[in-house]
Design an enzyme around this catalytic site. Structure first.
Site, PDB file in Angstrom:
ATOM      1  N   GLU A 172       4.957   5.398   4.018  1.00  0.00           N
ATOM      2  CA  GLU A 172       3.984   6.698   4.304  1.00  0.00           C
ATOM      3  C   GLU A 172       4.923   7.122   5.290  1.00  0.00           C
ATOM      4  O   GLU A 172       5.706   7.370   6.160  1.00  0.00           O
ATOM      5  CB  GLU A 172       2.439   6.343   5.263  1.00  0.00           C
ATOM      6  CG  GLU A 172       2.594   7.743   5.628  1.00  0.00           C
ATOM      7  CD  GLU A 172       1.794   8.813   4.477  1.00  0.00           C
ATOM      8  OE1 GLU A 172       2.464   9.703   4.352  1.00  0.00           O
ATOM      9  OE2 GLU A 172       0.583   8.473   4.264  1.00  0.00           O
ATOM     10  N   ASP A 224      -2.423  12.092  -2.306  1.00  0.00           N
ATOM     11  CA  ASP A 224      -2.209  13.755  -2.095  1.00  0.00           C
ATOM     12  C   ASP A 224      -3.014  14.219  -4.079  1.00  0.00           C
ATOM     13  O   ASP A 224      -2.779  13.318  -4.986  1.00  0.00           O
ATOM     14  CB  ASP A 224      -1.551  13.595  -1.931  1.00  0.00           C
ATOM     15  CG  ASP A 224      -1.085  15.461  -1.837  1.00  0.00           C
ATOM     16  OD1 ASP A 224      -1.848  16.710  -2.652  1.00  0.00           O
ATOM     17  OD2 ASP A 224      -0.430  16.170  -1.201  1.00  0.00           O
ATOM     18  N   LYS A 227      -2.895  21.470  -8.596  1.00  0.00           N
ATOM     19  CA  LYS A 227      -3.098  22.482  -9.304  1.00  0.00           C
ATOM     20  C   LYS A 227      -2.684  21.271 -10.708  1.00  0.00           C
ATOM     21  O   LYS A 227      -1.217  20.692 -10.366  1.00  0.00           O
ATOM     22  CB  LYS A 227      -1.071  23.967  -8.783  1.00  0.00           C
ATOM     23  CG  LYS A 227      -2.115  24.087  -7.860  1.00  0.00           C
ATOM     24  CD  LYS A 227      -1.226  25.280  -7.321  1.00  0.00           C
ATOM     25  CE  LYS A 227      -2.040  26.173  -5.842  1.00  0.00           C
ATOM     26  NZ  LYS A 227      -1.144  27.181  -5.816  1.00  0.00           N
ATOM     27  N   THR A 264     -12.619   4.802   4.298  1.00  0.00           N
ATOM     28  CA  THR A 264     -11.784   6.211   5.260  1.00  0.00           C
ATOM     29  C   THR A 264     -11.963   6.522   5.651  1.00  0.00           C
ATOM     30  O   THR A 264     -12.890   7.488   4.774  1.00  0.00           O
ATOM     31  CB  THR A 264     -10.135   5.354   4.547  1.00  0.00           C
ATOM     32  OG1 THR A 264     -10.560   6.630   3.092  1.00  0.00           O
ATOM     33  CG2 THR A 264      -9.542   4.188   3.554  1.00  0.00           C
ATOM     34  N   GLU A 303       0.657  -1.432  -0.102  1.00  0.00           N
ATOM     35  CA  GLU A 303      -0.269   0.583  -0.162  1.00  0.00           C
ATOM     36  C   GLU A 303       0.715   1.481  -0.572  1.00  0.00           C
ATOM     37  O   GLU A 303       1.748   1.549   0.798  1.00  0.00           O
ATOM     38  CB  GLU A 303      -0.936   0.531   1.255  1.00  0.00           C
ATOM     39  CG  GLU A 303      -1.563   1.099   1.096  1.00  0.00           C
ATOM     40  CD  GLU A 303      -3.096   1.258   1.582  1.00  0.00           C
ATOM     41  OE1 GLU A 303      -3.442   1.909   2.414  1.00  0.00           O
ATOM     42  OE2 GLU A 303      -3.481   0.075   2.269  1.00  0.00           O
ATOM     43  N   GLU A 348     -12.414   8.742   2.369  1.00  0.00           N
ATOM     44  CA  GLU A 348     -13.661   8.892   1.580  1.00  0.00           C
ATOM     45  C   GLU A 348     -14.474   9.314   2.533  1.00  0.00           C
ATOM     46  O   GLU A 348     -15.632  10.285   1.939  1.00  0.00           O
ATOM     47  CB  GLU A 348     -13.443   7.763   1.606  1.00  0.00           C
ATOM     48  CG  GLU A 348     -14.879   7.269   0.301  1.00  0.00           C
ATOM     49  CD  GLU A 348     -14.860   6.156   0.315  1.00  0.00           C
ATOM     50  OE1 GLU A 348     -14.657   5.772  -1.267  1.00  0.00           O
ATOM     51  OE2 GLU A 348     -15.549   5.647   0.797  1.00  0.00           O
TER      52      GLU A 348
END
Length: 241
Positions: free
Chosen positions: A98, A147, A151, A216, A73, A219
């Site tokens: 992470e 993420d 932009k 999650t 993950e 979400e």
């Protein structure tokens, strides 16, 4: 003629940019305890340049002590999905990456509460892990609410770019499954454009979650703000690379 025997390690590698946060709000004492007491035993060895300067391939079987299927993950956020999958599929081993230390601390708390043991945690950039994973070693990969970098000039920072996808494809077994969940339509667009050329076939793109999905906190925030989740599934192509 290229020298294929040359080590993948470059003693003067180009600087690898990292975008995003590594630290957030001050950690609670309990979270500091998780990091100091639990993280060391869950970290896979041989990922950082400091403990693997030659960038030699690691042995995934050594992480979990056997040759169980390995899942990955990328960016596990608060860890809800990762712990859920570990509990639902105790026969597999799942590695989570992470760099946001607050998310790592949250995950460690969930691991304690759930009592799962088939997890490994790399508290850093997924690219460092992909550098040293053997080819065809990952059976399933997850990119859950990454993420969005909304932009246009930042789209190159998204995970769904060749810089990330080509190493991921190399590390995945033919036929392996890659899932992406996002609530950002433009992220879906880029995912559908960039992932197949890296060596994946599109299986589905739908607003219906997978049967083993757990919603999650990211979400839930999207739903509160009336954004529509998308669930995209790819399969690593069978051809040899």
């Amino acid at each position: 003629m290229s020298d294929t025997s040359k080590s993948a390690f470059d003693p003067n590698p180009p600087r690898r940019n990292f975008y995003g946060r590594r630290h957030g709000k001050t950690l609670r004492q309990s979270q500091k305890g998780y990091l100091s007491e639990d993280l060391g035993d869950l970290r896979p060895r041989g990922i950082t340049v400091q403990d693997n300067p030659d960038r030699s391939p690691i042995d995934p079987a050594a992480i979990f002590g056997d040759d169980r299927p390995i899942w990955l993950e990328v960016g596990f956020g608060g860890g809800e999905h990762m712990v859920h999958m570990a509990a639902r599929y105790p026969e597999i081993g799942i590695i989570g990456c992470e760099p946001f230390i607050n998310g790592v601390a949250m995950l460690l708390g969930k691991i304690r509460a759930a009592g799962v043991e088939n997890v490994s945690v790399h508290p850093g950039d997924a690219r460092d892990l992909l550098d040293v994973l053997p080819a065809r070693s990952i059976e399933r990969a997850f990119l859950m609410y990454p993420d969005p970098w909304p932009k246009a000039r930042h789209h190159r920072r998204r995970f769904v770019t060749p810089e990330h996808l080509i190493p991921l494809a190399r590390a995945m077994r033919p036929g392996g499954i890659f899932r992406v969940a996002t609530d950002i339509p433009d992220y879906v667009r880029q995912t559908l454009e960039e992932v197949p050329p890296a060596g994946f076939d599109l299986l589905s793109e739908t607003a219906e979650p997978w049967d083993d999905w757990i919603s999650t906190r990211y979400e839930q925030k999207a739903l509160r703000e009336a954004r529509v989740p998308h669930y995209v599934t790819f399969r690593r192509q069978e051809r040899a690379d």
